[in-house]
Design a protein around this motif. Structure first.
Motif, PDB file in Angstrom:
ATOM      1  N   ARG A   1       0.815  -1.218   0.000  1.00  0.00           N
ATOM      2  CA  ARG A   1       0.000   0.000   0.000  1.00  0.00           C
ATOM      3  C   ARG A   1       0.850   1.270   0.000  1.00  0.00           C
ATOM      4  O   ARG A   1       0.330   2.371   0.138  1.00  0.00           O
ATOM      5  CB  ARG A   1      -0.944  -0.012   1.211  1.00  0.00           C
ATOM      6  N   ASN A   2       2.149   1.107  -0.154  1.00  0.00           N
ATOM      7  CA  ASN A   2       3.022   2.269  -0.296  1.00  0.00           C
ATOM      8  C   ASN A   2       2.920   2.846  -1.710  1.00  0.00           C
ATOM      9  O   ASN A   2       2.505   2.163  -2.643  1.00  0.00           O
ATOM     10  CB  ASN A   2       4.480   1.887  -0.030  1.00  0.00           C
ATOM     11  N   ARG A   3       3.372   4.101  -1.835  1.00  0.00           N
ATOM     12  CA  ARG A   3       3.437   4.757  -3.149  1.00  0.00           C
ATOM     13  C   ARG A   3       4.908   4.799  -3.567  1.00  0.00           C
ATOM     14  O   ARG A   3       5.681   5.596  -3.048  1.00  0.00           O
ATOM     15  CB  ARG A   3       2.817   6.151  -3.085  1.00  0.00           C
ATOM     16  N   TRP A   4       5.258   3.944  -4.505  1.00  0.00           N
ATOM     17  CA  TRP A   4       6.649   3.710  -4.853  1.00  0.00           C
ATOM     18  C   TRP A   4       7.157   4.624  -5.968  1.00  0.00           C
ATOM     19  O   TRP A   4       8.370   4.738  -6.157  1.00  0.00           O
ATOM     20  CB  TRP A   4       6.828   2.257  -5.291  1.00  0.00           C
ATOM     21  N   ALA A   5       6.279   5.264  -6.714  1.00  0.00           N
ATOM     22  CA  ALA A   5       6.700   5.986  -7.918  1.00  0.00           C
ATOM     23  C   ALA A   5       7.785   7.033  -7.659  1.00  0.00           C
ATOM     24  O   ALA A   5       8.787   7.082  -8.383  1.00  0.00           O
ATOM     25  CB  ALA A   5       5.485   6.611  -8.607  1.00  0.00           C
ATOM     26  N   PRO A   6       7.657   7.907  -6.637  1.00  0.00           N
ATOM     27  CA  PRO A   6       8.718   8.909  -6.440  1.00  0.00           C
ATOM     28  C   PRO A   6      10.088   8.303  -6.149  1.00  0.00           C
ATOM     29  O   PRO A   6      11.112   8.842  -6.580  1.00  0.00           O
ATOM     30  CB  PRO A   6       8.203   9.728  -5.247  1.00  0.00           C
ATOM     31  N   MET A   7      10.121   7.176  -5.438  1.00  0.00           N
ATOM     32  CA  MET A   7      11.399   6.552  -5.160  1.00  0.00           C
ATOM     33  C   MET A   7      11.958   5.885  -6.415  1.00  0.00           C
ATOM     34  O   MET A   7      13.150   5.994  -6.724  1.00  0.00           O
ATOM     35  CB  MET A   7      11.283   5.526  -4.036  1.00  0.00           C
ATOM     36  N   LEU A   8      11.107   5.205  -7.170  1.00  0.00           N
ATOM     37  CA  LEU A   8      11.575   4.509  -8.356  1.00  0.00           C
ATOM     38  C   LEU A   8      11.997   5.478  -9.450  1.00  0.00           C
ATOM     39  O   LEU A   8      12.966   5.238 -10.175  1.00  0.00           O
ATOM     40  CB  LEU A   8      10.482   3.571  -8.871  1.00  0.00           C
ATOM     41  N   ARG A   9      11.304   6.599  -9.555  1.00  0.00           N
ATOM     42  CA  ARG A   9      11.592   7.550 -10.631  1.00  0.00           C
ATOM     43  C   ARG A   9      12.653   8.562 -10.247  1.00  0.00           C
ATOM     44  O   ARG A   9      13.489   8.946 -11.071  1.00  0.00           O
ATOM     45  CB  ARG A   9      10.309   8.284 -11.038  1.00  0.00           C
ATOM     46  N   PHE A  10      12.626   9.017  -8.987  1.00  0.00           N
ATOM     47  CA  PHE A  10      13.486  10.137  -8.582  1.00  0.00           C
ATOM     48  C   PHE A  10      14.370   9.820  -7.380  1.00  0.00           C
ATOM     49  O   PHE A  10      15.074  10.704  -6.894  1.00  0.00           O
ATOM     50  CB  PHE A  10      12.617  11.366  -8.254  1.00  0.00           C
ATOM     51  N   ARG A  11      14.328   8.583  -6.892  1.00  0.00           N
ATOM     52  CA  ARG A  11      15.068   8.193  -5.694  1.00  0.00           C
ATOM     53  C   ARG A  11      14.699   9.079  -4.507  1.00  0.00           C
ATOM     54  O   ARG A  11      15.540   9.422  -3.684  1.00  0.00           O
ATOM     55  CB  ARG A  11      16.583   8.238  -5.935  1.00  0.00           C
TER      56      ARG A  11
END
Length: 284
Positions: free
Chosen positions: A174-184
């Motif tokens: 249920r985490n939102r992974w996009a900012p970490m995957l895209r921008f670290r």
């Protein structure tokens, strides 16, 4: 009588908590400095990523463990850090657990995983103290892990520091992974945490800061019946460390001791990394 060491329940969060600065990292370092000032003999720690099947529990006795690699963290942050397994204390823990009829065995081959060495690097960046790692049991029985903490609780009087490293709110699905995957960027908050995460996070704080002694143990196990528990923990592994802590700091003797929420870091929108210290007995 000797003063009891405090007990820490640390939410280690994602692997990026090793590489990025945060208020939680600052608090871990503060707790490490206080432990060194106290002159601790060593650390006894239960993580979230090592468990045993059936009814057994294990204690790490690998004299030269490697570190399991981690994602999204540059190797310079952890590769050169020297681990310091405490084999005599590991044997002592095995004896204490066996005396209470745990089916406990040594594990001479297990490598150390980031949930453990992330915390040690942040707490003790200059040098790893003698450390003993206790496994989980994969049945994830809260009362079982409470009893592990209660069994090893006497080590607090011998100036060992007991730590549980898991998560207050830790549901990777249920985490939102996009900012970490895209921008670290693991700390990006494009929106507020969802209500289920906020509600369970508050309940964990209420238990750890407003109950004490045996009541802490009872209240902690009841959290697994909380309406939002399964939303906050898709699997039980990261909450067993909290049971270990409640067992280690939930005796009648722990009534009246100071407890605190030392820091908190939200990651990936819905993962709450709360850092608790309980059972504080006086000052260093």
């Amino acid at each position: 009588m000797a003063r009891l060491t405090p007990v820490h329940f640390f939410s280690h969060g994602s692997t990026m908590m090793l590489g990025e600065e945060s208020s939680s990292a600052d608090y871990w370092r503060q707790c490490g400095d206080e432990a060194l000032a106290r002159g601790i003999k060593g650390v006894v720690i239960m993580g979230a990523h090592w468990d045993c099947h059936g009814d057994q529990i294990q204690v790490s006795t690998n004299p030269k463990p490697n570190k399991s690699p981690v994602a999204y963290v540059h190797p310079s942050k952890y590769v050169s850090y020297s681990l310091n397994p405490d084999l005599p204390t590991a044997q002592r823990c095995i004896e204490l657990l066996a005396r209470e009829n745990f089916r406990v065995t040594p594990n001479p081959t297990i490598d150390w995983i980031h949930d453990v060495y992330l915390i040690l690097i942040r707490m003790f960046p200059a040098a790893c103290p003698p450390t003993t790692i206790i496994s989980l049991n994969a049945r994830y029985d809260p009362h079982y892990h409470l009893k592990v903490g209660a069994t090893l609780r006497p080590l607090r009087r011998e100036n060992y520091l007991l730590i549980g490293t898991g998560g207050a709110v830790h549901n990777l699905y249920r985490n939102r992974w996009a900012p970490m995957l895209r921008f670290r960027d693991n700390f990006a908050m494009e929106k507020a945490p969802e209500p289920w995460a906020l509600e369970f996070r508050q309940s964990v704080e209420d238990v750890l800061l407003r109950t004490e002694g045996p009541w802490l143990r009872r209240a902690m196990t009841r959290l697994m019946k909380h309406p939002q528990y399964r939303g906050a923990h898709a699997t039980d592994d990261h909450f067993m460390a909290a049971m270990f802590v409640a067992g280690a700091a939930g005796d009648w003797e722990d009534e009246g001791k100071e407890r605190m929420l030392g820091a908190e870091t939200w990651e990936l929108t819905n993962m709450c990394n709360s850092q608790f210290t309980v059972g504080v007995d006086g000052v260093v």
